[in-house]
Design a protein around this motif. Structure first.
Motif, mmCIF file in Angstrom:
data_model
loop_
_atom_site.group_PDB
_atom_site.id
_atom_site.type_symbol
_atom_site.label_atom_id
_atom_site.label_comp_id
_atom_site.label_asym_id
_atom_site.label_seq_id
_atom_site.Cartn_x
_atom_site.Cartn_y
_atom_site.Cartn_z
ATOM 1 N N GLU A 1 0.855 -1.188 0.000
ATOM 2 C CA GLU A 1 0.000 0.000 0.000
ATOM 3 C C GLU A 1 0.885 1.230 0.000
ATOM 4 N N HIS A 2 0.569 2.147 -0.857
ATOM 5 C CA HIS A 2 1.319 3.394 -0.913
ATOM 6 C C HIS A 2 0.375 4.479 -1.389
ATOM 7 N N ASP A 3 0.524 5.627 -0.810
ATOM 8 C CA ASP A 3 -0.340 6.742 -1.182
ATOM 9 C C ASP A 3 0.422 8.022 -0.905
ATOM 10 N N GLU A 4 0.877 8.637 -1.953
ATOM 11 C CA GLU A 4 1.627 9.884 -1.859
ATOM 12 C C GLU A 4 0.922 10.914 -2.730
ATOM 13 N N PRO A 5 1.151 12.198 -2.466
ATOM 14 C CA PRO A 5 0.462 13.219 -3.263
ATOM 15 C C PRO A 5 0.861 13.242 -4.738
ATOM 16 N N TYR A 6 1.956 12.557 -5.105
ATOM 17 C CA TYR A 6 2.392 12.521 -6.511
ATOM 18 C C TYR A 6 1.935 11.237 -7.208
ATOM 19 N N MET A 7 0.911 10.578 -6.651
ATOM 20 C CA MET A 7 0.380 9.376 -7.299
ATOM 21 C C MET A 7 -1.132 9.319 -7.150
ATOM 22 N N ALA A 8 -1.766 8.648 -8.110
ATOM 23 C CA ALA A 8 -3.210 8.411 -8.055
ATOM 24 C C ALA A 8 -3.474 6.995 -8.542
ATOM 25 N N HIS A 9 -4.225 6.231 -7.740
ATOM 26 C CA HIS A 9 -4.646 4.882 -8.104
ATOM 27 C C HIS A 9 -6.066 5.021 -8.615
ATOM 28 N N VAL A 10 -6.334 4.502 -9.811
ATOM 29 C CA VAL A 10 -7.629 4.746 -10.434
ATOM 30 C C VAL A 10 -8.266 3.424 -10.864
ATOM 31 N N ALA A 11 -9.403 3.112 -10.258
ATOM 32 C CA ALA A 11 -10.146 1.897 -10.600
ATOM 33 C C ALA A 11 -10.696 2.011 -12.017
ATOM 34 N N ALA A 12 -11.004 0.868 -12.607
ATOM 35 C CA ALA A 12 -11.559 0.820 -13.967
ATOM 36 C C ALA A 12 -12.759 1.745 -14.088
ATOM 37 N N GLY A 13 -12.764 2.565 -15.128
ATOM 38 C CA GLY A 13 -13.880 3.452 -15.407
ATOM 39 C C GLY A 13 -13.958 4.684 -14.522
ATOM 40 N N LYS A 14 -12.977 4.891 -13.660
ATOM 41 C CA LYS A 14 -12.993 6.022 -12.719
ATOM 42 C C LYS A 14 -11.946 7.066 -13.092
ATOM 43 N N LYS A 15 -11.938 8.164 -12.304
ATOM 44 C CA LYS A 15 -10.971 9.249 -12.479
ATOM 45 C C LYS A 15 -10.274 9.497 -11.153
#
Length: 141
Positions: free
Chosen positions: A89-103
């Motif tokens: 698990e990683h979550d930094e302000p310079y990354m975005a994880h995007v599920a299928a069909g999402k933004k």
């Protein structure tokens, strides 16, 4: 994967490629599309030093994708870690994880000129060429 909530403060850590930006300072939104062909569109982005930009990642595929900004060396290192620990698990302000069909959005302040990279570091995606470049042009004199 847990994500930062709107109430959680963003950690502002200076990186080689800039620092987390403030949404109210955004003057430009750039939409980056991601697909299961393991490509970003556009693959090259140009911004000006001093710009705060919203990168809006649109996942047009059927599987999870992400966009992570960094230097080539940092992305290579991170991709290796992801291969060893795919559930990391990683979550930094310079990354975005995007599920299928999402933004998903990254708000980033580009305060250093230079050439940087972005990529999807999900195991197999980076290796398949899911990468792009960001050129940060020097400030106008």
């Amino acid at each position: 994967m847990p994500h930062r909530t709107a109430t959680a403060p963003v950690v502002k850590e200076q990186k080689d490629w800039g620092i987390a930006g403030e949404a109210q300072q955004v003057r430009r939104t750039i939409t980056v599309r991601m697909g299961d062909d393991m490509r970003f569109s556009p693959r090259h982005i140009e911004v000006r030093e001093g710009d705060t930009v919203r990168l809006r990642a649109e996942n047009q595929g059927k599987v999870l994708h992400e966009i992570v900004i960094g230097t080539k060396a940092e992305l290579d290192q991170h991709a290796e870690l992801m291969k060893k620990h795919p559930g990391m698990e990683h979550d930094e302000p310079y990354m975005a994880h995007v599920a299928a069909g999402k933004k998903g959005d990254i708000v980033w302040h580009f305060n250093r000129a230079g050439s940087f990279d972005f990529a999807c570091l999900i195991p197999g995606h980076y290796q398949a060429g899911m990468t792009g470049t960001i050129t940060v042009l020097p400030r106008n004199p």
